[in-house]
Design a protein around this motif. Structure first.
Motif, PDB file in Angstrom:
ATOM      1  N   THR A   8       5.545  60.136  55.852  1.00  0.00           N
ATOM      2  CA  THR A   8       4.311  59.868  55.120  1.00  0.00           C
ATOM      3  C   THR A   8       3.132  59.997  56.079  1.00  0.00           C
ATOM      4  O   THR A   8       3.312  60.074  57.299  1.00  0.00           O
ATOM      5  CB  THR A   8       4.334  58.440  54.545  1.00  0.00           C
ATOM      6  N   ALA A   9       1.927  59.976  55.526  1.00  0.00           N
ATOM      7  CA  ALA A   9       0.724  60.052  56.368  1.00  0.00           C
ATOM      8  C   ALA A   9       0.681  58.869  57.331  1.00  0.00           C
ATOM      9  O   ALA A   9       0.280  59.019  58.489  1.00  0.00           O
ATOM     10  CB  ALA A   9      -0.521  60.084  55.492  1.00  0.00           C
ATOM     11  N   GLU A  10       1.119  57.704  56.877  1.00  0.00           N
ATOM     12  CA  GLU A  10       1.135  56.524  57.736  1.00  0.00           C
ATOM     13  C   GLU A  10       2.129  56.696  58.888  1.00  0.00           C
ATOM     14  O   GLU A  10       1.842  56.331  60.028  1.00  0.00           O
ATOM     15  CB  GLU A  10       1.507  55.288  56.910  1.00  0.00           C
ATOM     16  N   GLN A  11       3.291  57.272  58.594  1.00  0.00           N
ATOM     17  CA  GLN A  11       4.295  57.508  59.635  1.00  0.00           C
ATOM     18  C   GLN A  11       3.816  58.556  60.627  1.00  0.00           C
ATOM     19  O   GLN A  11       4.064  58.436  61.828  1.00  0.00           O
ATOM     20  CB  GLN A  11       5.624  57.908  59.005  1.00  0.00           C
ATOM     21  N   ILE A  12       3.120  59.567  60.150  1.00  0.00           N
ATOM     22  CA  ILE A  12       2.578  60.591  61.046  1.00  0.00           C
ATOM     23  C   ILE A  12       1.515  59.966  61.948  1.00  0.00           C
ATOM     24  O   ILE A  12       1.433  60.279  63.139  1.00  0.00           O
ATOM     25  CB  ILE A  12       2.038  61.792  60.243  1.00  0.00           C
ATOM     26  N   ALA A  13       0.711  59.049  61.404  1.00  0.00           N
ATOM     27  CA  ALA A  13      -0.267  58.333  62.223  1.00  0.00           C
ATOM     28  C   ALA A  13       0.450  57.497  63.289  1.00  0.00           C
ATOM     29  O   ALA A  13       0.003  57.429  64.441  1.00  0.00           O
ATOM     30  CB  ALA A  13      -1.149  57.447  61.339  1.00  0.00           C
ATOM     31  N   TYR A  20       7.490  64.169  66.149  1.00  0.00           N
ATOM     32  CA  TYR A  20       7.636  65.608  65.854  1.00  0.00           C
ATOM     33  C   TYR A  20       6.737  65.997  64.668  1.00  0.00           C
ATOM     34  O   TYR A  20       6.010  66.985  64.725  1.00  0.00           O
ATOM     35  CB  TYR A  20       9.086  65.969  65.560  1.00  0.00           C
ATOM     36  N   ASP A  21       6.773  65.200  63.604  1.00  0.00           N
ATOM     37  CA  ASP A  21       5.950  65.501  62.429  1.00  0.00           C
ATOM     38  C   ASP A  21       4.466  65.459  62.774  1.00  0.00           C
ATOM     39  O   ASP A  21       3.682  66.281  62.289  1.00  0.00           O
ATOM     40  CB  ASP A  21       6.265  64.541  61.291  1.00  0.00           C
TER      41      ASP A  21
END
Length: 96
Positions: free
Chosen positions: A34-39, A88-89
């Protein structure tokens, strides 16, 4: 008889040491974060990776090259499989 046991034991140890070891590092796959995980991945990248060396530009390598880099560096940074994927993401998303 003792010699036979010793030779058999030595052969077993030798064979076991010659077998390839299974890799414990996760191979990142297509982004499922998710965007939060990518952050979170960005934060981990900056804090964990930046502790030991200058941070590379995400665009300096291809996605395939990053897989190899991440697989070799994630254990050194003591990243979990989940953190490995998030970093990685983040790197792949930062290249765009």
């Amino acid at each position: 008889m003792k010699k036979l046991i010793a030779v058999a034991s030595f052969a077993a140890v030798l064979l076991a040491s010659c077998t390839p070891k299974a890799s414990t590092a996760a191979t990142p796959v297509a982004s499922t974060s998710t965007a939060e995980q990518i952050a979170q991945g960005k934060t981990i990248f900056e804090n964990s990776c930046g502790r030991c060396h200058k941070l590379p530009n995400p665009a300096s390598h291809t996605s395939v090259q990053w897989v190899g880099i991440m697989n070799s560096m994630a254990p050194k940074a003591k990243l979990t499989d989940e953190q490995h994927q998030w970093v990685y993401d983040y790197i792949v998303s930062a290249k765009k």
